[in-house]
Write a protein that holds these residues in place. Structure first.
Motif, PDB file in Angstrom:
ATOM      1  N   VAL A  71       1.206  -1.153  -0.303  1.00 55.42           N
ATOM      2  CA  VAL A  71      -0.051   0.421   0.047  1.00 55.42           C
ATOM      3  C   VAL A  71       0.928   1.356   0.308  1.00 55.42           C
ATOM      4  N   SER A  72       0.650   2.200  -1.082  1.00 52.27           N
ATOM      5  CA  SER A  72       1.815   3.181  -1.209  1.00 52.27           C
ATOM      6  C   SER A  72       0.409   4.085  -0.326  1.00 52.27           C
ATOM      7  N   LYS A 113       4.901   9.082   3.365  1.00 51.43           N
ATOM      8  CA  LYS A 113       6.748   9.181   3.137  1.00 51.43           C
ATOM      9  C   LYS A 113       6.799   7.376   3.239  1.00 51.43           C
ATOM     10  N   VAL A 114       5.809   6.453   3.847  1.00 53.75           N
ATOM     11  CA  VAL A 114       6.548   5.619   4.524  1.00 53.75           C
ATOM     12  C   VAL A 114       5.467   4.369   3.689  1.00 53.75           C
ATOM     13  N   THR A 140       5.526  -5.081   7.426  1.00 56.33           N
ATOM     14  CA  THR A 140       6.185  -4.031   6.748  1.00 56.33           C
ATOM     15  C   THR A 140       7.290  -2.264   6.294  1.00 56.33           C
ATOM     16  N   GLY A 141       7.673  -2.057   6.549  1.00 59.15           N
ATOM     17  CA  GLY A 141       7.611  -0.166   6.149  1.00 59.15           C
ATOM     18  C   GLY A 141       8.584  -0.316   5.918  1.00 59.15           C
ATOM     19  N   GLU A 142       8.978   0.362   4.671  1.00 62.21           N
ATOM     20  CA  GLU A 142      10.009   1.127   4.500  1.00 62.21           C
ATOM     21  C   GLU A 142      10.187   2.810   3.672  1.00 62.21           C
ATOM     22  N   ALA A 143      11.335   3.352   3.685  1.00 62.57           N
ATOM     23  CA  ALA A 143      10.727   4.523   3.039  1.00 62.57           C
ATOM     24  C   ALA A 143      12.609   5.396   2.823  1.00 62.57           C
TER      25      ALA A 143
END
Length: 434
Positions: A4-5, A55-56, A95-98
């Motif tokens: 999901v963005s 942002k993530v 899992t979150g990532e930026a």
């Protein structure tokens, strides 16, 4: 797996635009335009995972795995429905990532597993477990991992929090046959709390796990003896030519190092791994069985598959040295080792997906637990052999399987533990990824 963005407004605007187009058509046909638009917007909202931080990115993944197992211990038989043990259990992972500058990113992982029907676990205080007298053992939901990380494309990754340590499952995870989760050299998908019979009667307090005991974790794990998840700091290097290294330190105290390789050698798919750990925490599992602890564990494993034919072999080895540590019951923790081999064929014989047919054998030597030592055991050989067939269904990200296992144990030094009877298990199960 669903990603999901953070662009929910853009999605809604596009949905509204499509809705307005349909509204014009509906007006021409005399339909209810507003109702149609509201339904479309509601559908978009229902299928969108919301979050405030745009942002993530957020990725949700995991799998559900359940088995039906029929067992026979020579005097009694029954059938149980259950999950797989810790690490292999049904779980969901967030899992979150930026990316915050070129080549750098930050992220987090939260992994929650379902241990409501855990065949591996045991309540140390009450003795409750899945065994011949009980088909259920409920440990509920468990936050297995929760950590954040910084990662550089050129420098590697540093993670802090509750996570897998550097050498966790480094030998076991080399298995790329498609059957690693459902059948491996640990007791994560087995029944270590089942009692062992002699002359038709259960030996009081004596279980199969007492012949496959790991003092690094104080649990009857069989293989992967220091496969810990704990509060730790971990470093993973970038991958160079298929090689990478890892190191970690966890409280209080466990340190580990590991090396991994994955590559292609002509027509052969190859994966290798080795790790070493030292653990001095007497209460690592919450229950101290040693008065003073200094356990070292070495493990190595590999997988080779001839891709044109699908023939494969996977092997793993582990050795635990406990430095003659004194146990709380007055006995001495032994040094022990285990080895495992799995071989078979992985071929796509039907449109559904690959079919895997395999056989495997594992031997646990001198992995005597505290109860076995208290009963007078001085040496042991516990062998487990079997095999199975698994069918992958690509369109559903699913695997269906049937497997057979036989347990057989020989103990020396204790007359009361001679002529032990074996245990047979037949399981049918399924695993579906998301």
């Amino acid at each position: 797996m669903k990603q999901v963005s953070g662009y929910l407004p853009v999605t809604l605007v596009l949905g509204a635009f499509l809705g307005l187009s349909s509204m014009s058509l509906a007006a021409d046909l005399g339909g209810d335009c507003c109702s149609d638009l509201e339904e479309r917007v509601a559908e978009l909202e229902a299928t969108t995972a919301r979050k405030d931080n745009r942002k993530v990115s957020l990725t949700i993944s995991g799998y559900v795995a359940q088995e039906l197992t029929w067992w026979d211990d020579g005097a009694e038989s029954n059938a149980y429905v259950h999950g797989l043990g810790p690490t292999q259990a049904t779980h969901v992972k967030f899992t979150g990532e930026a990316q915050f500058m070129p080549g750098w990113k930050a992220g987090y992982t939260l992994r929650i597993q379902n241990l409501s029907d855990n065949p591996f676990g045991r309540n140390a205080a009450t003795g409750a477990a899945i065994n011949q007298s009980s088909p259920d053992f409920n440990q509920g939901l468990n936050v297995q991992m929760s950590y954040w990380y910084l990662q550089s494309k050129d420098l590697g990754k540093v993670s802090i929090g509750r996570q897998a340590d550097a050498s966790k499952s480094v030998a076991m995870f080399t298995d790329q046959s498609g059957t690693q989760i459902i059948d491996n050299y640990t007791f994560l998908a087995g029944f270590p709390q089942f009692g062992i019979r002699r002359n038709g009667a259960l030996v009081p307090g004596f279980t199969w796990g007492q012949l496959a005991y790991c003092y690094s974790q104080n649990v009857p794990l069989g293989g992967d003896c220091d496969g810990l998840v704990m509060n730790s700091v971990r470093y993973d290097s970038p991958v160079f030519g298929g090689f990478s290294v890892s190191a970690s330190w966890g409280e209080d105290d466990d340190w580990e190092i590991a090396a991994r390789y994955a590559g292609q050698w002509n027509a052969f798919k190859v994966q290798l791994g080795a790790g070493y750990s030292e653990n001095t925490d007497e209460r690592i599992s919450g229950t101290a069985v040693m008065t003073s602890k200094d356990s070292q564990f070495f493990q190595a494993g590999g997988y080779v598959e001839h891709q044109p034919t699908g023939l494969f072999v996977h092997a793993a080895y582990g050795r635990e040295d406990n430095n003659n540590a004194l146990l709380t019951n007055g006995h001495t923790a032994p040094a022990s080792h285990q080895w495992y081999v799995k071989s078979g064929i992985r071929r796509r014989w039907m449109p559904l997906g690959a079919t895997i047919v395999y056989g495997d054998y594992v031997e646990y030597d001198d992995q005597l637990g505290p109860t076995a030592l208290a009963l007078g055991a001085t040496g042991s050989k516990f062998s487990r052999y079997g095999g199975g067939i698994a069918q992958e269904i690509d369109a559903a990200a699913m695997t269906l399987y049937l497997k057979y296992q036989h347990y057989d144990g020989d103990v020396s030094g204790a007359q009361a533990l001679t002529d032990l009877e074996g245990l047979d298990l037949v399981s049918v199960g399924g695993l579906i990824n998301f």
